[in-house]
Design a protein around this motif. Structure first.
Motif, PDB file in Angstrom:
ATOM      1  N   ARG A   1      -7.049  -4.410  -6.013  1.00 24.29           N
ATOM      2  CA  ARG A   1      -5.796  -3.929  -6.590  1.00 24.29           C
ATOM      3  C   ARG A   1      -4.643  -4.845  -6.210  1.00 24.29           C
ATOM      4  O   ARG A   1      -3.743  -5.105  -7.014  1.00 24.29           O
ATOM      5  CB  ARG A   1      -5.525  -2.505  -6.101  1.00 24.29           C
ATOM      6  CG  ARG A   1      -4.316  -1.837  -6.753  1.00 24.29           C
ATOM      7  CD  ARG A   1      -4.234  -0.382  -6.333  1.00 24.29           C
ATOM      8  NE  ARG A   1      -3.096   0.282  -6.958  1.00 24.29           N
ATOM      9  CZ  ARG A   1      -2.782   1.567  -6.771  1.00 24.29           C
ATOM     10  NH1 ARG A   1      -3.541   2.314  -5.979  1.00 24.29           N
ATOM     11  NH2 ARG A   1      -1.735   2.099  -7.381  1.00 24.29           N
TER      12      ARG A   1
ATOM     13  N   ASP B   1       1.236   6.569  -6.961  1.00 18.98           N
ATOM     14  CA  ASP B   1       0.115   7.447  -7.300  1.00 18.98           C
ATOM     15  C   ASP B   1       0.474   8.929  -7.211  1.00 18.98           C
ATOM     16  O   ASP B   1      -0.387   9.783  -7.430  1.00 18.98           O
ATOM     17  CB  ASP B   1      -1.082   7.159  -6.382  1.00 18.98           C
ATOM     18  CG  ASP B   1      -1.688   5.788  -6.645  1.00 18.98           C
ATOM     19  OD1 ASP B   1      -1.407   5.221  -7.712  1.00 18.98           O
ATOM     20  OD2 ASP B   1      -2.437   5.287  -5.784  1.00 18.98           O
TER      21      ASP B   1
ATOM     22  N   ARG C   1      -2.041  -7.052  -8.490  1.00 22.66           N
ATOM     23  CA  ARG C   1      -0.596  -6.995  -8.309  1.00 22.66           C
ATOM     24  C   ARG C   1      -0.025  -8.394  -8.117  1.00 22.66           C
ATOM     25  O   ARG C   1       1.020  -8.738  -8.688  1.00 22.66           O
ATOM     26  CB  ARG C   1      -0.256  -6.140  -7.093  1.00 22.66           C
ATOM     27  CG  ARG C   1       1.238  -6.015  -6.819  1.00 22.66           C
ATOM     28  CD  ARG C   1       1.490  -5.325  -5.494  1.00 22.66           C
ATOM     29  NE  ARG C   1       1.086  -6.149  -4.384  1.00 22.66           N
ATOM     30  CZ  ARG C   1       1.894  -7.029  -3.779  1.00 22.66           C
ATOM     31  NH1 ARG C   1       3.134  -7.181  -4.194  1.00 22.66           N
ATOM     32  NH2 ARG C   1       1.465  -7.748  -2.760  1.00 22.66           N
TER      33      ARG C   1
ATOM     34  N   THR D   1       0.828  -1.207   0.000  1.00 22.49           N
ATOM     35  CA  THR D   1       0.000   0.000   0.000  1.00 22.49           C
ATOM     36  C   THR D   1       0.862   1.256   0.000  1.00 22.49           C
ATOM     37  O   THR D   1       0.519   2.255  -0.642  1.00 22.49           O
ATOM     38  CB  THR D   1      -0.938  -0.021   1.214  1.00 22.49           C
ATOM     39  OG1 THR D   1      -1.575  -1.294   1.307  1.00 22.49           O
ATOM     40  CG2 THR D   1      -2.014   1.044   1.079  1.00 22.49           C
TER      41      THR D   1
ATOM     42  N   THR E   1      -2.822   6.022   1.153  1.00 24.82           N
ATOM     43  CA  THR E   1      -3.593   5.092   0.327  1.00 24.82           C
ATOM     44  C   THR E   1      -4.051   3.934   1.201  1.00 24.82           C
ATOM     45  O   THR E   1      -3.265   3.371   1.965  1.00 24.82           O
ATOM     46  CB  THR E   1      -2.757   4.561  -0.847  1.00 24.82           C
ATOM     47  OG1 THR E   1      -2.327   5.655  -1.649  1.00 24.82           O
ATOM     48  CG2 THR E   1      -3.567   3.598  -1.701  1.00 24.82           C
TER      49      THR E   1
ATOM     50  N   TRP F   1       1.902   1.822  -3.469  1.00 28.13           N
ATOM     51  CA  TRP F   1       0.828   2.446  -4.259  1.00 28.13           C
ATOM     52  C   TRP F   1       0.794   3.950  -4.013  1.00 28.13           C
ATOM     53  O   TRP F   1       0.624   4.735  -4.957  1.00 28.13           O
ATOM     54  CB  TRP F   1      -0.521   1.850  -3.873  1.00 28.13           C
ATOM     55  CG  TRP F   1      -0.709   0.426  -4.258  1.00 28.13           C
ATOM     56  CD1 TRP F   1       0.016  -0.289  -5.179  1.00 28.13           C
ATOM     57  CD2 TRP F   1      -1.679  -0.478  -3.725  1.00 28.13           C
ATOM     58  NE1 TRP F   1      -0.449  -1.575  -5.241  1.00 28.13           N
ATOM     59  CE2 TRP F   1      -1.481  -1.727  -4.376  1.00 28.13           C
ATOM     60  CE3 TRP F   1      -2.691  -0.382  -2.787  1.00 28.13           C
ATOM     61  CZ2 TRP F   1      -2.269  -2.837  -4.094  1.00 28.13           C
ATOM     62  CZ3 TRP F   1      -3.470  -1.485  -2.503  1.00 28.13           C
ATOM     63  CH2 TRP F   1      -3.267  -2.696  -3.154  1.00 28.13           C
TER      64      TRP F   1
END
Length: 594
Positions: A331, A319, A335, A312, A325, A315
């Motif tokens: 998601r 992002d 992955r 996370t 996040t 991510w």
């Protein structure tokens, strides 16, 4: 006191030379002398009370019969007041079920020693640590309790543990203590939910490089203080804040109230860290990327939770950074699928899990089959048949595209040669996609030369497709490779033309023979009623320019007769798409040739 003080003998549970053994042997010796006619009672009582080692005689019922002055002094009470006190309470082992059971075994004569390090309470309220031991005496049913003050040793051990479990720079709990607390929060008896905010600082390396490591350490300390402030819950308690290493920190919420609480915590952290830091007269601005995870404690392990947090956090950085996040199972599943595909790509080539399908390329003028485009498929044992959009990008990332591309090239040329041998008439050319990494990371020219030699396919029946973005601006090795391949007679095509640089002037300097128009232009005039005049104008201009440069034009994504008719009128040479045929196995191309 005459009864309980008569005749305790040697303690078999003591190691030779210990204070308890020495004193017990002394008392026992006095008793033995008494049996030889000397008065033992007063001598024994005097030795017991004069001993510097705190002791007590315990009856079989577990109650103290007598305690010496040293024990009373240690606990801050008169020794007489300890009579009839339960030994488990006096020795501080009442909360320890295992120690209580061991104590009972000694009193029942089934064990010769019980020892424990326990916390005792002094009369003035403070606590002290002591090593307690219980051993049977020679007088049946009685046992000798010895108590040795271990407070200094325990305090030293605690100080050492604190040093081992805390970061020397920020003084926060370190990685070892964090995982210890995390394992406890997720233990077998854990209930409720556990949350985690896992963060690192954006651009911390630049601070170290610009201002030096001392300034970097000062910044870490300042960050630690702000994180500790964010972790306070307003009731004197707080969530665990730890530095896991480098510029990575974690906030552990051991009794999470839900993702809303964690989101609020992450937002508060970001708001605090966005405020400028004043370090030695310099104002520094930093931000943090935060991964937020919450799980049910009873069904989660530390490794699983940290992997989710790490994902996370990745991510959040991917992002755009400076954001938090929340973990997304969907998601993450995507992955995990990508990771599994990437890790098994090379082995899949060796296991022969790939296959080729071929899509016909048809001449607009006479609608005859001119060639085919080879399209690779992965027959994955778990995920089924996968199209190239699922794995080609991964293959380019990890370099497997070189091995896979060589296999596709060889298999396509072998198949084209079989068609040429088995079917009379004009032979089909085969068009194969080539990734830029194949040009850079392998000797593509040598590979093509060797494959054509092995398969016997004429070079003019091989077409290599490169994307427009890969070809435009090519220089050095890629440009040399393109010229060498063209000199061999191999056809060079630009795939998806019109979506990249579209540097038309550069085309005259490239050894390109074919333009493949991107399907978005063709979709613009699907029917006579619904058409985009601008798309048709662009396509017509591209076709005319290509023809003037001596190039042929192939239109992709031809899905209907109206498109085919208009592309023919515009002057496109060939087309491919579902209007003619979907990609198919080699045997179906055989039927078309018949």
């Amino acid at each position: 006191m005459n009864g309980p003080l008569e005749g305790p003998g040697e303690s078999p549970g003591h190691a030779p030379g210990t204070p308890a053994q020495t004193i017990t042997e002394s008392i026992g010796e006095r008793v033995r002398r008494g049996r030889r006619g000397r008065p033992p009672i007063s001598d024994y009582r005097a030795a017991f009370h004069a001993a510097q080692l705190p002791m007590a005689i315990v009856g079989r019922d577990g109650l103290v019969r007598s305690a010496n002055r040293a024990l009373g002094t240690l606990l801050g009470v008169r020794a007489e007041t300890l009579a009839a006190v339960p030994v488990a309470e006096l020795a501080g082992i009442a909360p320890d079920q295992h120690a209580r059971r061991a104590c009972h075994e000694v009193l029942c004569g089934r064990s010769d020693r019980m020892s424990s390090t326990s916390r005792l309470k002094h009369a003035d309220g403070h606590t002290l640590w002591a090593d307690v031991a219980l051993t049977p005496t020679s007088r049946g049913g009685e046992a000798l309790l010895t108590v040795a003050d271990a407070s200094e040793r325990h305090d030293l051990q605690e100080r050492l543990r604190h040093l081992q479990m805390h970061d020397p720079v920020t003084r926060l709990p370190n990685r070892a203590l964090f995982f210890e607390r995390l394992a406890t929060a997720l233990g077998e008896s854990a209930t409720g939910r556990v949350g985690l905010c896992y963060l690192d600082l954006d651009g911390f390396k630049a601070v170290n490089d610009t201002f030096g490591h001392r300034a970097g350490d000062e910044l870490l300390c300042a960050v630690a203080r702000r994180l500790a402030g964010c972790a306070e819950d307003g009731e004197g308690r707080g969530h665990l804040v730890a530095r896991l290493g480098g510029d990575e920190f974690a906030l552990l919420v051991e009794s999470s109230a839900g993702t809303e609480q964690l989101s609020s915590l992450a937002e508060a952290v970001q708001a605090e860290l966005r405020k400028p830091f004043d370090l030695n007269g310099s104002r520094l601005a930093v931000s943090a990327s935060i991964g937020v995870v919450e799980r049910e404690a009873a069904h989660t392990g530390p490794t699983e939770l940290m992997q989710a947090a790490d994902t996370t956090l990745y991510w959040a950085k991917a992002d755009g950074r400076d954001r938090w996040t929340l973990f997304d199972p969907e998601r993450n599943a995507h992955r995990m699928t990508r990771q599994e595909l990437a890790s098994t790509l090379r082995g899949a080539i060796e296991r022969d899990e790939f296959t080729l399908e071929y899509q016909p390329i048809v001449g607009f003028e006479d609608e005859t089959l001119r060639g085919v485009e080879a399209l690779v498929r992965w027959r994955h044992p778990r995920f089924g048949t996968l199209g190239p959009n699922r794995f080609i990008g991964l293959a380019e990332e990890n370099g497997a595209i070189v091995q896979l591309g060589r296999w596709v090239l060889a298999e396509s040329c072998r198949q084209a040669r079989r068609w040429m041998d088995e079917h009379p008439g004009p032979p089909l050319f085969v068009s194969v996609n080539v990734a830029v990494r194949q040009v850079w990371d392998s000797d593509l020219v040598a590979d093509v030369r060797e494959i054509l030699r092995e398969t016997g396919l004429p070079s003019g029946l091989l077409q290599l497709e490169l994307t427009e973005s890969a070809v435009m601006g090519s220089g050095g090795r890629p440009l040399e490779a393109l010229h060498a391949l063209s000199d061999m007679g191999v056809r060079i095509a630009i795939d998806d033309f019109g979506t990249g640089y579209s540097n038309l002037a550069y085309l005259s300097r490239l050894p390109v023979r074919v333009l493949k128009l991107d399907g978005t232009f063709v979709q613009g005039f699907r029917t006579a009623r619904h058409s985009n005049p601008a798309d048709e104008t662009i396509v017509a201009a591209l076709v005319q320019l290509a023809h003037k440069l001596g190039l042929t034009v192939t239109a992709e994504c031809v899905e209907g007769q109206a498109q085919a008719d208009r592309l023919r009128r515009i002057g496109c040479d060939t087309g491919q798409g579902w209007h003619y045929a979907k990609p198919m196995a080699p045997e179906y191309i055989d039927k078309l040739l018949h």
